[in-house]
Scaffold this active site. Structure first.
Site, mmCIF file in Angstrom:
data_model
loop_
_atom_site.group_PDB
_atom_site.id
_atom_site.type_symbol
_atom_site.label_atom_id
_atom_site.label_comp_id
_atom_site.label_asym_id
_atom_site.label_seq_id
_atom_site.Cartn_x
_atom_site.Cartn_y
_atom_site.Cartn_z
ATOM 1 N N GLY A 31 11.802 -39.350 -25.675
ATOM 2 C CA GLY A 31 10.375 -39.666 -25.675
ATOM 3 C C GLY A 31 9.761 -39.399 -27.030
ATOM 4 O O GLY A 31 10.386 -39.670 -28.062
ATOM 5 N N SER A 32 8.571 -38.841 -27.038
ATOM 6 C CA SER A 32 7.859 -38.645 -28.300
ATOM 7 C C SER A 32 8.710 -37.855 -29.297
ATOM 8 O O SER A 32 8.986 -38.302 -30.401
ATOM 9 C CB SER A 32 6.542 -37.901 -28.045
ATOM 10 N N GLN A 33 9.173 -36.668 -28.907
ATOM 11 C CA GLN A 33 10.014 -35.875 -29.802
ATOM 12 C C GLN A 33 11.463 -36.355 -29.782
ATOM 13 O O GLN A 33 12.111 -36.442 -30.822
ATOM 14 C CB GLN A 33 9.948 -34.391 -29.421
ATOM 15 N N ASP A 88 8.239 -30.283 -20.415
ATOM 16 C CA ASP A 88 8.378 -28.844 -20.179
ATOM 17 C C ASP A 88 8.633 -28.524 -18.705
ATOM 18 O O ASP A 88 9.461 -27.667 -18.381
ATOM 19 C CB ASP A 88 7.115 -28.117 -20.661
ATOM 20 N N THR A 89 7.924 -29.200 -17.807
ATOM 21 C CA THR A 89 8.042 -28.829 -16.392
ATOM 22 C C THR A 89 9.288 -29.427 -15.747
ATOM 23 O O THR A 89 9.612 -29.115 -14.612
ATOM 24 C CB THR A 89 6.793 -29.309 -15.628
ATOM 25 N N HIS A 112 9.508 -26.445 -28.025
ATOM 26 C CA HIS A 112 8.364 -25.650 -27.550
ATOM 27 C C HIS A 112 8.952 -24.596 -26.616
ATOM 28 O O HIS A 112 9.813 -24.910 -25.793
ATOM 29 C CB HIS A 112 7.357 -26.543 -26.804
ATOM 30 N N GLU A 231 -18.397 -44.187 -35.476
ATOM 31 C CA GLU A 231 -18.905 -42.924 -36.044
ATOM 32 C C GLU A 231 -18.207 -41.707 -35.441
ATOM 33 O O GLU A 231 -17.879 -40.749 -36.134
ATOM 34 C CB GLU A 231 -20.408 -42.815 -35.814
HETATM 35 N N1 LIG Z 1 4.996 -34.745 -27.780
HETATM 36 C C1 LIG Z 1 5.035 -34.035 -28.912
HETATM 37 O O1 LIG Z 1 4.702 -34.520 -29.988
HETATM 38 C C2 LIG Z 1 5.533 -32.630 -28.913
HETATM 39 C C3 LIG Z 1 6.304 -32.173 -27.863
HETATM 40 N N2 LIG Z 1 6.881 -30.941 -27.967
HETATM 41 C C4 LIG Z 1 7.795 -30.490 -26.912
HETATM 42 O O2 LIG Z 1 8.905 -31.389 -26.858
HETATM 43 C C5 LIG Z 1 9.423 -31.454 -25.531
HETATM 44 C C6 LIG Z 1 9.486 -32.906 -25.076
HETATM 45 O O3 LIG Z 1 8.175 -33.373 -24.991
HETATM 46 P P1 LIG Z 1 7.837 -34.917 -25.275
HETATM 47 O O4 LIG Z 1 8.672 -35.445 -26.379
HETATM 48 O O5 LIG Z 1 6.360 -35.013 -25.385
HETATM 49 O O6 LIG Z 1 8.338 -35.599 -23.901
HETATM 50 P P2 LIG Z 1 8.042 -37.096 -23.417
HETATM 51 O O7 LIG Z 1 7.294 -37.003 -22.140
HETATM 52 O O8 LIG Z 1 7.481 -37.923 -24.529
HETATM 53 O O9 LIG Z 1 9.525 -37.659 -23.116
HETATM 54 C C7 LIG Z 1 10.254 -37.147 -22.064
HETATM 55 C C8 LIG Z 1 11.652 -37.709 -22.130
HETATM 56 O O10 LIG Z 1 12.414 -37.000 -21.169
HETATM 57 C C9 LIG Z 1 13.095 -37.938 -20.342
HETATM 58 N N3 LIG Z 1 13.249 -37.359 -19.021
HETATM 59 C C10 LIG Z 1 12.279 -37.114 -18.111
HETATM 60 N N4 LIG Z 1 12.822 -36.555 -17.027
HETATM 61 C C11 LIG Z 1 14.155 -36.435 -17.269
HETATM 62 C C12 LIG Z 1 15.248 -35.933 -16.531
HETATM 63 N N5 LIG Z 1 15.074 -35.432 -15.309
HETATM 64 N N6 LIG Z 1 16.475 -35.958 -17.098
HETATM 65 C C13 LIG Z 1 16.663 -36.449 -18.345
HETATM 66 N N7 LIG Z 1 15.649 -36.965 -19.103
HETATM 67 C C14 LIG Z 1 14.428 -36.937 -18.546
HETATM 68 C C15 LIG Z 1 12.241 -39.173 -20.347
HETATM 69 O O11 LIG Z 1 13.032 -40.304 -20.117
HETATM 70 P P3 LIG Z 1 12.863 -41.203 -18.779
HETATM 71 O O12 LIG Z 1 11.555 -40.854 -18.145
HETATM 72 O O13 LIG Z 1 12.927 -42.604 -19.285
HETATM 73 O O14 LIG Z 1 14.044 -40.827 -17.950
HETATM 74 C C16 LIG Z 1 11.743 -39.180 -21.779
HETATM 75 O O15 LIG Z 1 12.709 -39.801 -22.597
HETATM 76 C C17 LIG Z 1 8.505 -30.558 -24.695
HETATM 77 O O16 LIG Z 1 9.057 -29.268 -24.634
HETATM 78 C C18 LIG Z 1 7.222 -30.540 -25.533
HETATM 79 O O17 LIG Z 1 6.435 -29.396 -25.273
HETATM 80 C C19 LIG Z 1 6.735 -30.126 -29.063
HETATM 81 C C20 LIG Z 1 5.964 -30.542 -30.111
HETATM 82 C C21 LIG Z 1 5.245 -31.781 -30.070
HETATM 83 MG MG LIG Z 2 2.399 -28.484 -27.532
#
Ligand SMILES: NC(=O)C1=CN([C@@H]2O[C@H](COP(=O)(O)OP(=O)(O)OC[C@H]3O[C@@H](n4cnc5c(N)ncnc54)[C@H](OP(=O)(O)O)[C@@H]3O)[C@@H](O)[C@H]2O)C=CC1
Ligand SMILES: [Mg+2]
Ligand SMILES: CC(=O)[C@](C)(O)C(=O)O
Ligand SMILES: [Mg+2]
Length: 343
Positions: A31-33, A88-89, A112, A231
């Protein structure tokens, strides 16, 4: 004046890539990270396996970028470093699925520290537990890396079974581009408490409440939605970019004297030292005493009733409709990477 810094800022020259060049990294999540870490690591020559659910819509996307993708258990079993970049969850459940694949001397790594700090994941004592946390949204971790730059980051060592945890964390930080900007060492507790506070009270929560309230105040006073949007929301990036580059005075020196005087004298009308400070202290207290963590864990265990309702209200705010239509009419200075909507 603040005292001399006690912390060290680590740059590229402080990282030793030999600590990661022979390692395989499982990036769980794309995902994002996750996408940013996996692509940046891969571009830096690190052996990466992305761990995803078999029905993940990101699976073909990651493969199209030339990355190997496996389910988390398979990826983690093959890897030396497991970077936990699922929500995280979700992490405790994913951890249970990969725990058997963690061997003595492996590394369990986070961006995180939520689940370690609040005791939701308790790793075995024979693995390293580290954090490499970009202080940036993931999409900018990737975008800046592609520009040959980097975003600042944090490293932390919770458990150092091998004696190499810090050096390996620095090598990982270098491989995703963070040491190009600068990396400082912290602890899991400090990262969690400051990050949760910052994203709630300032970066995401506080600033968007300011934007929406400013927009509503202008529109309710009869000004056009377009003017209110430009603004109170659109220009924020341009103002904050100046602060990012050169602090408050970098911004105050660039805006007009009129804006400077008005801002310095009227800012506290809105964000005042009594109620706003009280609110910030409440946010911090709920982070420190675990109340926020318990609330967020429970929210997810009950299928996110409040989150879904609040997110729908945010998406339905007039500023999102007005802003969306206006942004389509205006040219963008830089190639905009579409940030996919959260599920
Ligand atoms: N967003 C940010 O910029 C930042 C995030 N963080 C930390 O990074 C971590 C990730 O956050 P973030 O990148 O936002 O996450 P996202 O919600 O953007 O991405 C989550 C990813 O996890 C995958 N996923 C979800 N459920 C499962 C599962 N059961 N098994 C395997 N893969 C799974 C999803 O894929 P799919 O749903 O397609 O299966 C998706 O690719 C967290 O700990 C967050 O606190 C830290 C700094 C900044
Ligand atoms: Mg954070
Ligand atoms: C992007 C970032 O640093 C945040 C706001 O802490 C997060 O996405 O959790
Ligand atoms: Mg953060």
């Amino acid at each position: 004046m603040a005292d001399e810094f006690t912390t060290t800022v680590y740059r590229d020259e402080d990282a030793d890539s030999t600590y990661i060049e022979d390692k395989t990294v499982a990036v769980l999540g794309y995902g994002s990270q996750g996408h940013a870490h996996a692509l940046n690591l891969n571009d830096s020559g690190v052996d990466v396996i992305v761990g995803l659910r078999e029905d993940s819509s990101s699976w073909p996307e990651a493969e199209s970028e030339g990355l190997r993708v496996e389910t988390p258990d398979v990826a983690a079993a093959e890897a030396d470093i497991v970077q936990m970049l699922v929500p995280d969850t979700i992490q405790p459940a994913v951890y249970e699925a990969i725990a058997d694949g963690l061997e003595a001397g492996d590394t369990l790594q986070f961006a995180h520290g939520f689940n370690i700090h609040y005791g939701q994941i308790r790793p075995p004592e024979d693995v390293d537990v580290t954090m490499v946390a970009p202080k940036s949204p993931g999409h900018l971790v990737r975008r800046t890396y592609q520009r040959g730059e980097g975003v600042p980051g944090l490293i932390a060592v919770y458990q150092d079974a091998t004696g190499d945890a810090k050096e390996q964390s620095l090598a990982y930080a270098e491989a995703i581009g963070c040491t190009r900007a600068g990396v400082i060492e912290t602890t899991f507790q400090e990262e969690v408490e400051t990050d949760l506070f910052g994203e709630q009270a300032v970066l995401c929560g506080g600033v968007t409440e300011l934007m929406k309230m400013g927009y509503e105040t202008l529109v309710d006073a009869g000004y056009s939605p377009e003017m209110a949007y430009f603004e109170c929301m659109n220009e924020m990036k341009l103002i904050v970019d100046l602060i990012y580059e050169d602090g408050l005075m970098g911004m105050w020196n660039s805006v007009s004297d009129t804006a400077e005087y008005g801002g310095i004298t009227r800012g506290e009308y809105v964000v005042d030292d009594e109620y706003a400070r009280e609110g910030m202290e409440q946010v911090l207290e709920e982070v420190q005493n675990g109340e926020f963590a318990r609330e967020w864990i429970t929210e997810n265990q009950t299928n996110r009733p409040s989150y879904k309702q609040l997110r729908a209200a945010e998406e339905g705010h007039e500023i999102e409709d007005v802003g969306g239509r206006l942004r389509e009419l205006f040219a963008w200075e830089e190639q905009r990477e579409e940030v996919p909507a959260d599920d």
